[in-house]
Design an enzyme around this catalytic site. Structure first.
Site, short mmCIF file in Angstrom:
data_model
loop_
_atom_site.label_atom_id
_atom_site.label_comp_id
_atom_site.label_asym_id
_atom_site.label_seq_id
_atom_site.Cartn_x
_atom_site.Cartn_y
_atom_site.Cartn_z
NE ARG A 140 -4.06 -2.08 1.88
CZ ARG A 140 -4.05 -3.13 2.68
NH1 ARG A 140 -3.21 -3.18 3.70
NH2 ARG A 140 -4.89 -4.12 2.50
CE LYS A 198 0.72 13.59 -15.00
NZ LYS A 198 0.51 14.09 -16.37
CD GLU A 229 8.38 14.95 -22.70
OE1 GLU A 229 7.72 16.00 -22.53
OE2 GLU A 229 7.86 13.81 -22.77
CE LYS A 238 6.76 16.82 -14.34
NZ LYS A 238 6.84 15.58 -15.05
CD GLU A 269 -2.45 16.16 -16.27
OE1 GLU A 269 -1.32 15.70 -16.05
OE2 GLU A 269 -3.15 15.85 -17.23
NE ARG A 281 2.01 16.64 -13.32
CZ ARG A 281 2.60 15.84 -12.46
NH1 ARG A 281 2.30 15.90 -11.18
NH2 ARG A 281 3.52 14.97 -12.88
CG ASN A 336 -0.23 15.95 -20.30
OD1 ASN A 336 0.74 15.26 -20.03
ND2 ASN A 336 -1.25 16.10 -19.47
CG HIS A 344 2.54 14.28 -23.83
ND1 HIS A 344 3.26 15.43 -24.04
CD2 HIS A 344 3.34 13.47 -23.09
CE1 HIS A 344 4.45 15.32 -23.43
NE2 HIS A 344 4.52 14.13 -22.86
CG HIS A 362 0.33 9.51 -24.89
ND1 HIS A 362 -0.28 9.98 -23.74
CD2 HIS A 362 1.66 9.49 -24.61
CE1 HIS A 362 0.65 10.22 -22.82
NE2 HIS A 362 1.83 9.94 -23.33
CG HIS A 404 7.31 9.59 -24.41
ND1 HIS A 404 5.94 9.48 -24.47
CD2 HIS A 404 7.57 10.71 -23.67
CE1 HIS A 404 5.39 10.48 -23.78
NE2 HIS A 404 6.36 11.24 -23.28
P1 NAD Z 1 13.78 4.65 -21.61
O1 NAD Z 1 13.61 4.58 -20.17
O2 NAD Z 1 13.29 3.51 -22.45
O3 NAD Z 1 15.33 4.89 -21.94
C1 NAD Z 1 15.74 4.98 -23.27
C2 NAD Z 1 16.86 3.96 -23.58
O4 NAD Z 1 18.09 4.44 -23.04
C3 NAD Z 1 16.65 2.60 -22.97
O5 NAD Z 1 17.15 1.63 -23.85
C4 NAD Z 1 17.50 2.66 -21.70
O6 NAD Z 1 17.88 1.41 -21.22
C5 NAD Z 1 18.68 3.44 -22.20
N1 NAD Z 1 19.44 4.16 -21.19
C6 NAD Z 1 18.99 4.77 -20.07
N2 NAD Z 1 19.95 5.49 -19.51
C7 NAD Z 1 21.06 5.33 -20.27
C8 NAD Z 1 22.38 5.85 -20.21
N3 NAD Z 1 22.73 6.72 -19.29
N4 NAD Z 1 23.26 5.45 -21.15
C9 NAD Z 1 22.90 4.59 -22.13
N5 NAD Z 1 21.64 4.10 -22.27
C10 NAD Z 1 20.75 4.47 -21.35
O7 NAD Z 1 13.09 5.96 -22.22
P2 NAD Z 1 12.98 7.47 -21.71
O8 NAD Z 1 12.94 8.29 -22.93
O9 NAD Z 1 13.96 7.77 -20.65
O10 NAD Z 1 11.55 7.49 -21.01
C11 NAD Z 1 10.38 7.33 -21.76
C12 NAD Z 1 9.28 6.91 -20.84
O11 NAD Z 1 9.06 7.94 -19.88
C13 NAD Z 1 7.97 6.65 -21.53
O12 NAD Z 1 7.42 5.44 -21.06
C14 NAD Z 1 7.10 7.81 -21.10
O13 NAD Z 1 5.74 7.50 -21.06
C15 NAD Z 1 7.65 8.12 -19.74
N6 NAD Z 1 7.42 9.49 -19.29
C16 NAD Z 1 6.91 9.68 -18.05
C17 NAD Z 1 6.71 10.95 -17.55
C18 NAD Z 1 6.22 11.15 -16.15
O14 NAD Z 1 5.91 12.28 -15.78
N7 NAD Z 1 6.16 10.11 -15.35
C19 NAD Z 1 7.04 12.05 -18.34
C20 NAD Z 1 7.57 11.85 -19.62
C21 NAD Z 1 7.75 10.55 -20.07
N1 GLY Z 2 4.94 14.67 -18.11
C1 GLY Z 2 3.75 15.35 -17.77
C2 GLY Z 2 3.53 15.51 -16.32
O1 GLY Z 2 4.35 15.11 -15.52
O2 GLY Z 2 2.53 16.04 -15.92
#
Ligand code: NAD
Ligand code: GLY
Length: 359
Positions: free
Chosen positions: A120, A142, A184, A226, A236, A240, A244, A247, A251, A264
């Site tokens: 939890r 998030k 971003e 942020k 949101e 907030r 997006n 997005h 998406h 992404h």
């Molecule tokens: P990812 O986590 O898949 O990383 C991209 C690639 O880089 C992967 O292959 C990873 O293993 C590799 N990698 C990571 N760090 C590395 C490093 N230092 N050196 C070499 N390789 C490395 O992708 P991302 O772009 O970091 O994240 C995308 C995700 O984030 C999506 O799922 C998206 O929905 C999510 N997201 C979430 C929020 C939020 O607010 N929670 C905001 C934006 C995006």
């Molecule tokens: N990436 C959008 C948010 O965190 O609200």
């Protein structure tokens, strides 16, 4: 080292930005009260950074266990989430555990979601290793996994206890992943800060050559924006949503093309161009400002056009379950100038069709 704060009352937390943070045992364990720690990472990041992080935490006397997940957006699923729970239970972690997310946004979102629901809710900290995770996903709480029918559809708001951004991690990141993170970054300029938008245009070579001064400024500015937005509207209900931008279109592209086919950030880049075109068609933005948005996205080597096989029906199918839909009505974040954006509800299907055809 630079330090910022996300102000959320008793859930406030620091963001540290600097170099060699992962070998600083005192710093890394400053916000871990637990005696047991579970590091969650993946098969790509583990060989690069796991040993130094593990050693730093272990040297404070804590028990450190590790869960290594497969790499990729296609594994951001409920099935993979269970692997984290398996590890926590096998190593008998209680409610006083702390989960450490070591990786990009995929690892951060999954480890954070696991932390939100294991027994939890337990503590977690973020060690983001991609540009995208450092400027966006590690801050704000998030967390989610994907469902085959929709991106990030199953998740929770759960704030970390601290975020450690080591800019040295960007030295090992692939160029296309860096570019995806820049989408971003550009987003913050478009929705919030015209000076920052202009700075990005003027400092492209320093940024892409990974100048530590430029990167520290860039990442800190994104985290400041942020943190400000999240502090005003954690769940949101209002401002907030502006984070997006791009997005809703993005998406749809990610879901339609199959998770992992488009990065992404690449999908968000195209989505921001489509949002700016929508804004232009509705008379909400001047055409020279819309051009500047496309130019900056192009400058940072991001895609500018949606996949050929996606037309209005494909976009609408995915947009119908967008998280900004209220009472069946779609709402889009549209830029109104460089540095400002609005949530707009009255976008017609005819406008969307024109945007998709012209793209
Ligand atoms: P990812 O986590 O898949 O990383 C991209 C690639 O880089 C992967 O292959 C990873 O293993 C590799 N990698 C990571 N760090 C590395 C490093 N230092 N050196 C070499 N390789 C490395 O992708 P991302 O772009 O970091 O994240 C995308 C995700 O984030 C999506 O799922 C998206 O929905 C999510 N997201 C979430 C929020 C939020 O607010 N929670 C905001 C934006 C995006
Ligand atoms: N990436 C959008 C948010 O965190 O609200």
């Amino acid at each position: 080292m630079k330090q910022l704060k996300v102000q959320l009352g008793d859930r406030s937390y620091p963001i540290y930005i600097g170099q060699n943070l992962f070998v600083d045992s005192e710093l890394l364990t400053r916000h871990i009260n637990a005696n047991k720690v579970m590091i969650v990472t993946n098969t790509v990041v583990a060989p690069l950074y796991l040993e130094q992080v593990k050693k730093s935490i272990e040297s404070s006397g804590k028990q450190v266990d590790v869960t290594i997940l497969p790499d990729g957006e296609q594994y951001k699923t409920l099935e993979t989430l269970n692997v984290i729970f398996d590890g926590l239970l096998q190593h008998q972690h209680g409610r006083d555990t702390c989960i450490v997310a070591l990786g990009g946004g995929v690892i951060g979102d999954m480890a954070g979601f696991a932390a939100s629901c294991y027994q939890r809710g337990v503590d977690f900290i973020q060690l983001p290793t991609t540009l995208l995770a450092q400027v966006d996903s590690s801050v704000g709480g998030k967390t989610a996994v994907n469902h085959p029918l929709g991106k990030n559809m199953i998740g929770a708001f759960h704030q970390p206890k601290a975020v450690y951004i080591d800019i040295n991690c960007l030295n090992t990141l692939a160029k296309n992943q860096f570019a995806a993170g820049m989408a971003e970054v550009i987003k913050y300029g478009i929705i919030w800060d015209r000076d920052f938008f202009d700075w990005l245009g003027e400092n492209k070579s320093q940024v892409t050559e990974l100048s530590s001064q430029s990167l520290t400024y860039l990442i800190a500015r994104c985290c400041e924006i942020k943190a400000e937005v999240v502090s005003c509207d954690e769940k949101e209900h209002g401002v907030r949503a502006l984070l997006n931008l791009g997005h809703t279109f993005g998406h749809a592209i990610e879901s339609e093309q199959g998770y992992g086919a488009w990065l992404h950030g690449e999908a968000v880049a195209v989505g921001m161009i489509m949002a700016a075109k929508t804004s232009l068609k509705m008379g909400l933005i001047a055409s020279d400002e819309q051009d500047l948005i496309t130019q900056l996205i192009t400058l940072y080597d991001l895609p500018t056009k949606h996949p050929n096989d996606m037309q209005l029906p494909e976009f609408l199918r995915h947009m119908a379950i967008d998280k900004k839909v209220i009472a069946g009505q779609l709402r889009f974040v549209l830029p109104t100038s460089i540095g400002a954006a609005e949530l707009v509800a009255n976008v017609t299907q005819e406008t969307l069709k024109q945007v998709i055809v012209s793209d």
